[in-house]
Design an enzyme around this catalytic site. Structure first.
Site, mmCIF file in Angstrom:
data_model
loop_
_atom_site.group_PDB
_atom_site.id
_atom_site.type_symbol
_atom_site.label_atom_id
_atom_site.label_comp_id
_atom_site.label_asym_id
_atom_site.label_seq_id
_atom_site.Cartn_x
_atom_site.Cartn_y
_atom_site.Cartn_z
ATOM 1 N N HIS A 72 0.838 -1.204 0.000
ATOM 2 C CA HIS A 72 0.000 0.000 0.000
ATOM 3 C C HIS A 72 0.872 1.254 0.000
ATOM 4 O O HIS A 72 0.662 2.179 -0.798
ATOM 5 C CB HIS A 72 -0.904 -0.044 1.238
ATOM 6 C CG HIS A 72 -1.778 1.147 1.425
ATOM 7 N ND1 HIS A 72 -3.149 1.105 1.262
ATOM 8 C CD2 HIS A 72 -1.491 2.440 1.779
ATOM 9 C CE1 HIS A 72 -3.660 2.301 1.499
ATOM 10 N NE2 HIS A 72 -2.678 3.130 1.831
ATOM 11 N N GLU A 73 1.877 1.287 0.886
ATOM 12 C CA GLU A 73 2.759 2.454 0.972
ATOM 13 C C GLU A 73 3.657 2.562 -0.252
ATOM 14 O O GLU A 73 3.962 3.671 -0.714
ATOM 15 C CB GLU A 73 3.613 2.370 2.242
ATOM 16 C CG GLU A 73 2.821 2.395 3.537
ATOM 17 C CD GLU A 73 1.968 3.644 3.676
ATOM 18 O OE1 GLU A 73 2.384 4.708 3.156
ATOM 19 O OE2 GLU A 73 0.888 3.564 4.287
ATOM 20 N N HIS A 76 1.958 4.474 -2.970
ATOM 21 C CA HIS A 76 2.146 5.925 -2.855
ATOM 22 C C HIS A 76 3.520 6.335 -3.404
ATOM 23 O O HIS A 76 3.642 7.340 -4.110
ATOM 24 C CB HIS A 76 2.064 6.347 -1.387
ATOM 25 C CG HIS A 76 0.713 6.186 -0.766
ATOM 26 N ND1 HIS A 76 -0.434 6.700 -1.330
ATOM 27 C CD2 HIS A 76 0.321 5.580 0.382
ATOM 28 C CE1 HIS A 76 -1.477 6.419 -0.567
ATOM 29 N NE2 HIS A 76 -1.045 5.735 0.485
#
Length: 375
Positions: A72-73, A76
């Site tokens: 998820h990170e 980004h």
């Protein structure tokens, strides 16, 4: 010990050139999730299995859950890179994960795309795990873990889409408003939504405690408190960025600079400089060339006997990109570098020539003068 001498986290990997850190608080939530899954979730969903099976499922599911958070990170970070932004690090800690960028995006469109990337990754993972669990050749035991991961990634995406800054949904809101009302006002609105959501979680946690649900109550309160503090800190950072706009290192640096010769002892430097002025650090020179930075904390690490026996050369921090800044660099960039270095000051170099010293106190004084004159 982690990098930069920090004891609270340790680097466990480097992915796409980004250092991945594990905060000590991660161990708390990891253990809690393993215990909850092994003694509650999997026994309730799949009764009559041996305890060892539940614990194995709980351990595997917990590891893959945090891998999902890392992905998820990284979502980004990948989108940030496409917009010319560097991700300094990703840290896994008690509340999940956080990607630290070297600076904020330059416009709302970039902010929106970066914020959307994390939930998109989580939704994609939910779909992948759900499809995998439905395959005919997957055993019931493995399917149980995959179904849990599909559910938790779906919940992770939905929770992060709540329009509460600095969560992804709050950043989506800020990105959507940025172009029409400006970064500062958009951040204030998204931050207000974050504070409201944080208060809601804290109140929900309090009601849970009263109802006897101690674990969930404490968890809601902790998450709410974290969001409240993070929202306030993010807004203050935006206000600082606005105050620093248009200022360079040259506008706030100390010039001329008092230096310490590298050949003297640390004890001499303490007596002749630190004790007289109370300053937190000095550039170190050898002849006419700057070669390092000696900070008060470097002196205090040594005993009185060691200070007499150690030269300034032996105790200083050699010049490196971490503690050197160009005089024409934006002041905001310099402050970020100063925070990363943990020195409270940076050596200002123009080529090979020492031209000044940038200190946190000097920046604060410069901002106060600017604010007073503007008022």
């Amino acid at each position: 010990m982690g990098v930069n001498g920090r004891l609270d986290h340790v680097q466990i990997a480097r992915i796409l050139g980004i250092p991945i850190y594990l905060h000590f608080s991660w161990l708390i939530i990891f253990g809690l999730i393993v215990w909850t899954l092994s003694t509650g979730y999997f026994p309730a969903q799949y009764p009559d299995l041996p305890a060892s099976s539940y614990w194995a499922k709980g351990l595997v599911a917990s590891v893959l859950f945090f891998v999902s958070i890392l992905l998820h990170e990284l979502g980004h970070a990948v989108v940030a890179r496409r917009h010319g932004l560097r991700t300094r690090s990703i840290t896994l800690f008690i509340f999940g994960g956080v990607a630290q960028l070297d600076k904020d995006p330059q416009d709302g469109r970039a902010e929106f795309r970066m914020a959307a990337a994390g939930p998109v990754v989580s939704l994609a993972l939910a779909g992948v795990f759900y499809a995998f669990a439905a395959l005919p050749f997957v055993s019931a035991s493995i399917a149980a873990v995959a179904q849990y991961l599909a559910l938790i990634n779906l919940l992770l995406a939905v929770f992060n889409l709540v329009p509460a800054f600095p969560m992804d949904g709050g950043r989506l809101l800020r990105g959507a408003l940025w172009g029409s009302i400006g970064k500062a006002r958009a951040t204030r609105i998204a931050g207000g939504a974050g504070s409201f959501f944080a208060l809601f979680l804290i109140l929900a946690g309090a009601f849970s405690l009263v109802a006897g649900n101690t674990l969930s109550g404490v968890w809601y309160i902790l998450i709410g408190w974290f969001i409240k503090d993070a929202s306030a800190a993010s807004y203050q950072q935006v206000r600082l960025d606005e105050a620093l706009r248009g200022l360079s290192v040259r506008d706030a640096m100390v010039d001329p600079v008092v230096t310490i010769p590298s050949s003297g002892s640390v004890a001499e430097a303490a007596r002749e400089h630190f004790m007289h002025t109370g300053y937190g650090g000095y550039p170190v020179t050898r002849g006419d060339a700057a070669v390092g930075l000696l900070c008060l904390k470097d002196v205090l690490r040594l005993s009185h006997e060691e200070r007499e026996a150690t030269s300034v050369q032996g105790a200083m921090r050699p010049l490196s990109d971490a503690i050197v800044i160009d005089p024409d660099a934006p002041l905001g960039t310099a402050l970020a570098g100063m925070a990363q270095a943990g020195t409270g000051r940076l050596v200002v170099m123009q080529g090979d020539r020492l031209v000044g010293l940038l200190t946190m106190n000097g920046v604060i004084r410069r901002l106060r003068v600017r604010e007073d004159l503007a008022g």
